[in-house]
Design a protein around this motif. Structure first.
Motif, mmCIF file in Angstrom:
data_model
loop_
_atom_site.group_PDB
_atom_site.id
_atom_site.type_symbol
_atom_site.label_atom_id
_atom_site.label_comp_id
_atom_site.label_asym_id
_atom_site.label_seq_id
_atom_site.Cartn_x
_atom_site.Cartn_y
_atom_site.Cartn_z
ATOM 1 N N SER A 171 0.839 -1.197 0.000
ATOM 2 C CA SER A 171 0.000 0.000 0.000
ATOM 3 C C SER A 171 0.876 1.250 0.000
ATOM 4 O O SER A 171 2.048 1.202 0.360
ATOM 5 C CB SER A 171 -0.933 0.016 1.213
ATOM 6 N N ILE A 172 0.279 2.355 -0.408
ATOM 7 C CA ILE A 172 1.000 3.633 -0.448
ATOM 8 C C ILE A 172 0.094 4.729 0.103
ATOM 9 O O ILE A 172 -1.125 4.553 0.210
ATOM 10 C CB ILE A 172 1.399 4.012 -1.895
ATOM 11 N N LYS A 173 0.712 5.832 0.424
ATOM 12 C CA LYS A 173 -0.068 6.986 0.874
ATOM 13 C C LYS A 173 -0.413 7.840 -0.335
ATOM 14 O O LYS A 173 0.468 8.214 -1.109
ATOM 15 C CB LYS A 173 0.724 7.802 1.896
ATOM 16 N N CYS B 186 -4.801 9.025 2.254
ATOM 17 C CA CYS B 186 -5.289 7.672 2.524
ATOM 18 C C CYS B 186 -4.198 6.642 2.279
ATOM 19 O O CYS B 186 -3.361 6.808 1.398
ATOM 20 C CB CYS B 186 -6.465 7.335 1.607
ATOM 21 N N ASP B 187 -4.213 5.581 3.081
ATOM 22 C CA ASP B 187 -3.393 4.410 2.790
ATOM 23 C C ASP B 187 -4.181 3.580 1.786
ATOM 24 O O ASP B 187 -5.280 3.105 2.091
ATOM 25 C CB ASP B 187 -3.143 3.587 4.060
ATOM 26 N N ASP C 121 -4.330 0.517 -1.238
ATOM 27 C CA ASP C 121 -3.777 -0.655 -1.880
ATOM 28 C C ASP C 121 -3.266 -0.263 -3.268
ATOM 29 O O ASP C 121 -3.946 0.468 -3.993
ATOM 30 C CB ASP C 121 -4.873 -1.722 -2.001
ATOM 31 N N TYR D 227 -5.074 1.677 -6.431
ATOM 32 C CA TYR D 227 -4.615 2.953 -6.971
ATOM 33 C C TYR D 227 -4.417 2.866 -8.482
ATOM 34 O O TYR D 227 -4.889 3.721 -9.232
ATOM 35 C CB TYR D 227 -3.306 3.382 -6.294
ATOM 36 N N THR E 266 7.553 7.620 -5.968
ATOM 37 C CA THR E 266 7.905 6.998 -4.695
ATOM 38 C C THR E 266 9.406 7.078 -4.468
ATOM 39 O O THR E 266 9.879 7.354 -3.366
ATOM 40 C CB THR E 266 7.451 5.522 -4.672
ATOM 41 N N ALA F 4 2.098 12.641 1.171
ATOM 42 C CA ALA F 4 1.892 11.396 0.430
ATOM 43 C C ALA F 4 2.855 11.313 -0.752
ATOM 44 O O ALA F 4 3.472 12.302 -1.142
ATOM 45 C CB ALA F 4 0.451 11.309 -0.062
#
Length: 318
Positions: free
Chosen positions: A45-47, A57-58, A60, A64, A97, A112
């Motif tokens: 998961s990512i922010k 939000c966190d 999946d 996303y 990321t 995020a």
């Protein structure tokens, strides 16, 4: 006899100590060379800063990516085009990321890695707000699943996988649009874009309003030097620079001031009006979505599509 004994002992020491150290060093070098960045999918998961809700939000990663592909590409496009979009979307996520982990954080993301503002990052839509059929959503999900983990890299790092709607028949060099040369974002021919409903557009504005809009955004205008002129174009036809009222501005500025679909525009003044005849839709750098769809319809798979629009890249699984 003692000499032989010591020889054996030294041999054992070499095997026990030095060989394992050598193996560890080889493994270390291999890891360093093949994985220069961490895969966000290992975290599952990512922010994400969801602008629609104004909250982080966190999310999946699969959720996303499906939301991005669904929002960015028409669901009636060819499957291979959608796979190309999925790889581009995943690459975009990895690149951001990677930058975020390197300390290059964007204030617009509120902490995020990415956001859902299409003017800043990739567009995103939830399954609930998708608006398409269940079959269309399943098609999007398949495109993400069938390219699982695949990203585009250049010199072992994820690329800036920019894309846009429709080209004018040839994409732009990155430096002709943004002023920075990027080796994998080069001008290439893009067939089939003329089939796009967004291929041609026309904007009409009175000469008076043309001047007003220019004066709001451009300093030092002198209309005695002419309305517009001295247009310099890129090899694909986009306006690099143009003089408005004697002041030189970039083609990207012209597009913004007059809300044009692209910088590939012809200008004409007649009977108190200025007409912009425009080709294409978007910044025209990277992958043309309608061009990708045309290639897919001609039987090309997503890897060939990506290699057409992003020069010298590798498609790797992480």
């Amino acid at each position: 006899m003692m000499k032989r004994f010591f020889t054996v002992i030294l041999s054992v020491v070499f095997i026990v100590l030095l060989i394992p150290l050598a193996v560890v060093e080889i493994m270390k070098n291999t890891i360093d060379n093949t994985k220069p960045f961490d895969s966000p999918e290992t975290a599952q998961s990512i922010k994400v800063y969801v602008k629609q809700k104004d909250e982080v939000c966190d999310m999946d990663i699969f959720k996303y990516l499906t939301g991005v592909v669904a929002a960015e590409m028409p669901s009636d496009f060819e499957e291979e085009a959608m796979k190309a979009q999925a790889v581009a979307a995943r690459t975009y996520l990895y690149a951001h990321t990677y930058e975020n982990a390197s300390g290059n954080k964007s204030e617009e993301h509120n902490g995020a890695a990415v956001c859902t503002d299409s003017t800043h990052c990739q567009a995103w839509v939830s399954e609930e707000d998708f608006g398409g059929t269940e079959e269309a959503w399943n098609k999007v999900c398949s495109a993400v699943k069938e390219t699982s983990g695949e990203i585009m890299t250049y010199k072992k790092k994820p690329i800036s996988a920019v894309f846009f709607s429709t080209s004018s028949g040839q994409t732009e060099n990155a430096e002709d649009v943004w002023g920075k040369k990027i080796p994998y974002l080069k001008s290439v021919k893009s067939e089939g874009d003329e089939l796009s409903p967004r291929y041609k557009s026309e904007e009409n504005i009175s000469t008076e309003d043309f001047k007003k809009k220019a004066e709001e955004k451009i300093d030092g205008i002198d209309w005695e030097k002419g309305l517009f002129g001295n247009i310099k174009r890129s090899e694909s036809g986009g306006i690099k620079t143009i003089e408005i009222g004697g002041k030189e501005i970039k083609g990207t500025e012209l597009r913004s001031i007059y809300n044009l679909r692209s910088t590939n525009a012809e200008l004409e003044e007649k009977d108190g009006n200025v007409t912009f005849s425009v080709k294409g839709f978007g910044h025209n750098v990277g992958m043309s979505q309608y061009g990708a769809n045309y290639m897919a319809a001609q039987g090309k798979d997503y890897k060939k599509i990506l290699n057409r629009y992003y020069t010298g890249i590798k498609i790797e699984k992480h």
